[in-house]
Design a protein around this motif. Structure first.
Motif, PDB file in Angstrom:
ATOM      1  N   TRP A 175       0.503  -1.160   0.161  1.00  0.00           N
ATOM      2  CA  TRP A 175      -0.409  -0.185  -0.489  1.00  0.00           C
ATOM      3  C   TRP A 175       0.586   1.407   0.114  1.00  0.00           C
ATOM      4  N   TYR A 176       1.581   1.161   1.072  1.00  0.00           N
ATOM      5  CA  TYR A 176       2.716   2.726   0.673  1.00  0.00           C
ATOM      6  C   TYR A 176       3.543   2.902  -0.585  1.00  0.00           C
ATOM      7  N   ILE A 177       3.788   1.654  -0.801  1.00  0.00           N
ATOM      8  CA  ILE A 177       4.602   1.915  -2.688  1.00  0.00           C
ATOM      9  C   ILE A 177       3.793   2.151  -3.451  1.00  0.00           C
ATOM     10  N   ILE A 178       2.779   1.825  -3.954  1.00  0.00           N
ATOM     11  CA  ILE A 178       1.273   2.755  -4.436  1.00  0.00           C
ATOM     12  C   ILE A 178       1.475   4.196  -3.685  1.00  0.00           C
ATOM     13  N   PHE A 179       1.269   4.307  -2.351  1.00  0.00           N
ATOM     14  CA  PHE A 179       1.032   5.950  -2.088  1.00  0.00           C
ATOM     15  C   PHE A 179       2.300   7.211  -2.706  1.00  0.00           C
ATOM     16  N   ILE A 180       2.883   6.256  -2.826  1.00  0.00           N
ATOM     17  CA  ILE A 180       4.371   7.230  -2.726  1.00  0.00           C
ATOM     18  C   ILE A 180       4.285   7.233  -4.323  1.00  0.00           C
ATOM     19  N   ALA A 181       4.130   6.099  -5.153  1.00  0.00           N
ATOM     20  CA  ALA A 181       4.004   6.115  -6.568  1.00  0.00           C
ATOM     21  C   ALA A 181       2.877   6.999  -7.424  1.00  0.00           C
ATOM     22  N   ILE A 182       1.834   6.966  -6.119  1.00  0.00           N
ATOM     23  CA  ILE A 182       0.941   8.393  -7.052  1.00  0.00           C
ATOM     24  C   ILE A 182       1.719   9.598  -6.745  1.00  0.00           C
ATOM     25  N   ILE A 183       1.783   9.836  -5.246  1.00  0.00           N
ATOM     26  CA  ILE A 183       3.133  11.077  -5.092  1.00  0.00           C
ATOM     27  C   ILE A 183       4.592  11.767  -5.575  1.00  0.00           C
ATOM     28  N   LEU A 184       4.544  10.321  -6.327  1.00  0.00           N
ATOM     29  CA  LEU A 184       5.952  11.711  -7.260  1.00  0.00           C
ATOM     30  C   LEU A 184       5.055  11.265  -8.408  1.00  0.00           C
ATOM     31  N   CYS A 185       4.813   9.909  -9.207  1.00  0.00           N
ATOM     32  CA  CYS A 185       3.664  10.941 -10.225  1.00  0.00           C
ATOM     33  C   CYS A 185       3.124  12.255 -10.765  1.00  0.00           C
ATOM     34  N   ILE A 186       2.533  13.032  -8.985  1.00  0.00           N
ATOM     35  CA  ILE A 186       2.291  14.344  -9.735  1.00  0.00           C
ATOM     36  C   ILE A 186       3.294  14.883  -8.899  1.00  0.00           C
ATOM     37  N   LEU A 187       4.252  15.070  -8.476  1.00  0.00           N
ATOM     38  CA  LEU A 187       5.022  15.926  -8.602  1.00  0.00           C
ATOM     39  C   LEU A 187       6.221  16.191  -9.543  1.00  0.00           C
ATOM     40  N   MET A 188       6.169  14.926 -10.678  1.00  0.00           N
ATOM     41  CA  MET A 188       6.357  14.867 -11.797  1.00  0.00           C
ATOM     42  C   MET A 188       6.054  16.070 -13.043  1.00  0.00           C
ATOM     43  N   LEU A 242      -5.434   9.126  -4.204  1.00  0.00           N
ATOM     44  CA  LEU A 242      -4.826   8.929  -2.749  1.00  0.00           C
ATOM     45  C   LEU A 242      -5.807   9.192  -2.146  1.00  0.00           C
ATOM     46  N   PHE A 243      -7.130  10.141  -2.144  1.00  0.00           N
ATOM     47  CA  PHE A 243      -8.387   9.841  -1.034  1.00  0.00           C
ATOM     48  C   PHE A 243      -9.394   8.541  -0.752  1.00  0.00           C
ATOM     49  N   LEU A 244      -9.420   8.012  -2.393  1.00  0.00           N
ATOM     50  CA  LEU A 244      -9.781   6.376  -2.241  1.00  0.00           C
ATOM     51  C   LEU A 244      -8.753   5.201  -1.387  1.00  0.00           C
ATOM     52  N   MET A 245      -6.913   5.556  -1.927  1.00  0.00           N
ATOM     53  CA  MET A 245      -6.190   4.823  -1.320  1.00  0.00           C
ATOM     54  C   MET A 245      -6.738   5.183   0.399  1.00  0.00           C
ATOM     55  N   LEU A 246      -6.769   5.776   1.250  1.00  0.00           N
ATOM     56  CA  LEU A 246      -6.852   6.250   2.667  1.00  0.00           C
ATOM     57  C   LEU A 246      -8.260   6.116   2.760  1.00  0.00           C
ATOM     58  N   GLU A 247      -9.074   6.141   2.129  1.00  0.00           N
ATOM     59  CA  GLU A 247     -10.608   5.753   2.650  1.00  0.00           C
ATOM     60  C   GLU A 247     -10.589   4.331   2.545  1.00  0.00           C
ATOM     61  N   MET A 248      -9.789   3.605   1.924  1.00  0.00           N
ATOM     62  CA  MET A 248     -10.190   1.919   2.117  1.00  0.00           C
ATOM     63  C   MET A 248      -8.934   1.580   2.742  1.00  0.00           C
ATOM     64  N   GLN A 249      -7.769   2.594   3.048  1.00  0.00           N
ATOM     65  CA  GLN A 249      -6.992   1.658   4.728  1.00  0.00           C
ATOM     66  C   GLN A 249      -8.200   1.816   6.128  1.00  0.00           C
ATOM     67  N   GLY A 250      -9.067   2.433   5.918  1.00  0.00           N
ATOM     68  CA  GLY A 250     -10.072   2.493   7.114  1.00  0.00           C
ATOM     69  C   GLY A 250      -9.992   4.617   7.524  1.00  0.00           C
ATOM     70  N   LEU A 251      -9.506   5.272   7.212  1.00  0.00           N
ATOM     71  CA  LEU A 251      -8.659   6.783   7.265  1.00  0.00           C
ATOM     72  C   LEU A 251     -10.890   7.600   6.681  1.00  0.00           C
TER      73      LEU A 251
END
Length: 139
Positions: free
Chosen positions: A2-15, A53-62
């Motif tokens: 989960w963390y790898i995907i989360f970080i990959a999404i953030i990296l795509c946005i930053l790029m 990012l919103f979806l992943m956080l929701e699926m983690q229970g946040l």
């Protein structure tokens, strides 16, 4: 995972933002189809990225977003469409109030809204900084 995907999404946005704020060079014309497509792709990457990012956080229970009209738990497809909708409404306007960010979602929405307002300004400034009228004369 989960963390790898989360970080990959953030990296795509930053790029995508890096390419906007620090491009090698835009097209030689101030207004061109290529520049318009580039701006559209930048917006799409940011919108989909924050939606994921919103979806992943929701699926983690946040709890990141709350809908005013939903009574029960939705499946992931419904959550995906709602999270991308929240992202798009945040990026392009101030929101309608039918989906409200809560918790950590408020911080993400602030960051996305800030990006939504600065991207057009950065794009225009970059277009004029990189514009070289002597190249147009040579053609």
């Amino acid at each position: 995972m989960w963390y790898i995907i989360f970080i990959a999404i953030i990296l795509c946005i930053l790029m995508a933002l890096k390419t906007l704020f620090f491009p090698a060079r835009f097209s030689y014309k101030q207004v061109s189809f290529e520049n318009f497509v580039f701006l559209g792709c930048t917006y799409a990457v940011i919108m989909i990225g924050f939606g994921l990012l919103f979806l992943m956080l929701e699926m983690q229970g946040l709890e990141v977003m709350a809908e005013t009209h939903v009574t029960g738990r939705e499946d992931w497809k419904e959550q995906l469409s709602t999270s991308i909708y929240l992202s798009a409404i945040t990026l392009f306007s101030v929101g309608y109030g039918d989906v409200v960010p809560v918790g950590i979602g408020r911080l993400l929405v602030i960051i996305e809204a800030l990006l939504g307002y600065t991207i057009p300004a950065a794009f225009v400034v970059r277009s004029f900084i990189d514009y070289d009228p002597t190249i147009e004369k040579r053609k």
